[in-house]
Write a protein that holds these residues in place. Structure first.
Motif, mmCIF file in Angstrom:
data_model
loop_
_atom_site.group_PDB
_atom_site.id
_atom_site.type_symbol
_atom_site.label_atom_id
_atom_site.label_comp_id
_atom_site.label_asym_id
_atom_site.label_seq_id
_atom_site.Cartn_x
_atom_site.Cartn_y
_atom_site.Cartn_z
ATOM 1 N N PHE A 13 29.415 40.624 95.909
ATOM 2 C CA PHE A 13 29.208 39.189 95.848
ATOM 3 C C PHE A 13 30.272 38.508 95.011
ATOM 4 O O PHE A 13 29.991 37.645 94.195
ATOM 5 C CB PHE A 13 27.811 38.910 95.275
ATOM 6 N N LYS A 14 31.489 38.924 95.172
ATOM 7 C CA LYS A 14 32.585 38.310 94.425
ATOM 8 C C LYS A 14 32.946 36.974 95.055
ATOM 9 O O LYS A 14 33.130 36.884 96.268
ATOM 10 C CB LYS A 14 33.812 39.222 94.454
ATOM 11 N N THR A 15 33.064 35.971 94.219
ATOM 12 C CA THR A 15 33.447 34.669 94.769
ATOM 13 C C THR A 15 34.959 34.617 94.966
ATOM 14 O O THR A 15 35.726 35.278 94.266
ATOM 15 C CB THR A 15 33.025 33.518 93.841
ATOM 16 N N ILE A 16 35.353 33.798 95.912
ATOM 17 C CA ILE A 16 36.780 33.576 96.151
ATOM 18 C C ILE A 16 37.437 33.082 94.866
ATOM 19 O O ILE A 16 38.548 33.454 94.524
ATOM 20 C CB ILE A 16 36.950 32.517 97.266
ATOM 21 N N ARG A 17 36.735 32.225 94.147
ATOM 22 C CA ARG A 17 37.273 31.632 92.919
ATOM 23 C C ARG A 17 37.590 32.728 91.887
ATOM 24 O O ARG A 17 38.632 32.705 91.244
ATOM 25 C CB ARG A 17 36.226 30.657 92.367
ATOM 26 N N GLU A 18 36.689 33.672 91.731
ATOM 27 C CA GLU A 18 36.936 34.747 90.764
ATOM 28 C C GLU A 18 38.113 35.626 91.196
ATOM 29 O O GLU A 18 38.995 35.947 90.403
ATOM 30 C CB GLU A 18 35.667 35.605 90.600
ATOM 31 N N LEU A 19 38.112 36.004 92.462
ATOM 32 C CA LEU A 19 39.187 36.870 92.943
ATOM 33 C C LEU A 19 40.544 36.178 92.819
ATOM 34 O O LEU A 19 41.526 36.783 92.409
ATOM 35 C CB LEU A 19 38.917 37.249 94.406
ATOM 36 N N ALA A 20 40.585 34.896 93.158
ATOM 37 C CA ALA A 20 41.851 34.154 93.085
ATOM 38 C C ALA A 20 42.303 33.988 91.644
ATOM 39 O O ALA A 20 43.493 34.091 91.328
ATOM 40 C CB ALA A 20 41.681 32.790 93.747
ATOM 41 N N THR A 21 41.350 33.731 90.756
ATOM 42 C CA THR A 21 41.692 33.528 89.344
ATOM 43 C C THR A 21 42.311 34.782 88.741
ATOM 44 O O THR A 21 43.346 34.729 88.071
ATOM 45 C CB THR A 21 40.431 33.114 88.556
ATOM 46 N N PHE A 22 41.695 35.923 88.979
ATOM 47 C CA PHE A 22 42.241 37.156 88.412
ATOM 48 C C PHE A 22 43.562 37.544 89.080
ATOM 49 O O PHE A 22 44.434 38.152 88.469
ATOM 50 C CB PHE A 22 41.230 38.301 88.525
ATOM 51 N N GLN A 23 43.701 37.195 90.342
ATOM 52 C CA GLN A 23 44.929 37.587 91.032
ATOM 53 C C GLN A 23 46.106 36.666 90.715
ATOM 54 O O GLN A 23 47.229 37.124 90.563
ATOM 55 C CB GLN A 23 44.701 37.621 92.545
ATOM 56 N N PHE A 24 45.856 35.355 90.620
ATOM 57 C CA PHE A 24 46.987 34.433 90.520
ATOM 58 C C PHE A 24 47.080 33.679 89.191
ATOM 59 O O PHE A 24 48.166 33.296 88.781
ATOM 60 C CB PHE A 24 46.931 33.424 91.674
#
Ligand code: SF4
Ligand code: SF4
Length: 156
Positions: A33-44
């Protein structure tokens, strides 16, 4: 080429609240249940500190770096204490990044163009849009997934 979501993380941070969260539709993150916001924040957004203070500050051992040096959060370990949010010297994480039950917030699986459209339409103009384009690092637009682009001023 199908439509893609373009999420402007800088403008998203300026919103008082996030009315809707997009959840990645498949792969290893679906069950988590990872949000797009979390994944994007950690990646970029994250600067990928060598001695990541966020990881050291976590009382639940919920954070670790993956093989690419990207911080990942184990949601079943995380107790949402926000120690990592407050210790990050760069203010990488939004205060409500890990909250799952903020009143009024909806979660949507981005599994169809209809869902992408509904998601984009839930935000003020230019925060999230539906586009026909590809990534272009020269414009600070990066691919997160096949159908999700992120606009972010990366630190590098
Ligand atoms: S402290 Fe902040 S910038 Fe550094 S690795 Fe952690 S989240 Fe990223
Ligand atoms: S919010 Fe979660 S990931 Fe962050 S320090 Fe607390 S338990 Fe760890």
């Amino acid at each position: 080429m199908g439509k893609k979501l373009l999420i402007d993380l800088d403008k998203l941070r300026d919103l008082k609240d996030t009315p809707i969260e997009g959840v990645f539709k498949g792969g290893v993150y679906a069950l988590a249940f990872k949000t797009i916001r979390e994944l994007a924040t950690f990646q970029f957004t994250c600067r990928k500190c060598e001695k990541a203070p966020c990881i050291g500050a976590c009382p639940a051992d919920a954070l670790e770096k993956d093989d690419h040096g990207i911080v990942r959060r184990a949601i079943y370990l995380c107790v949402r204490c926000k120690s990592c949010v407050y210790i990050c010297p760069f203010g990488t994480m939004m205060d409500n990044l890990f909250e799952v039950k903020t009143s009024g917030r909806r979660f949507i699986h981005l599994d169809s163009e209809k869902a992408l459209l509904e998601f984009a339409g839930s935000f003020p103009e230019n925060v999230v849009s539906l586009v026909d384009r590809d990534e272009n690092p020269a414009e600070n637009v990066y691919r997160l997934f096949d159908d999700v682009l992120i606009k972010e001023q990366t630190w590098q």
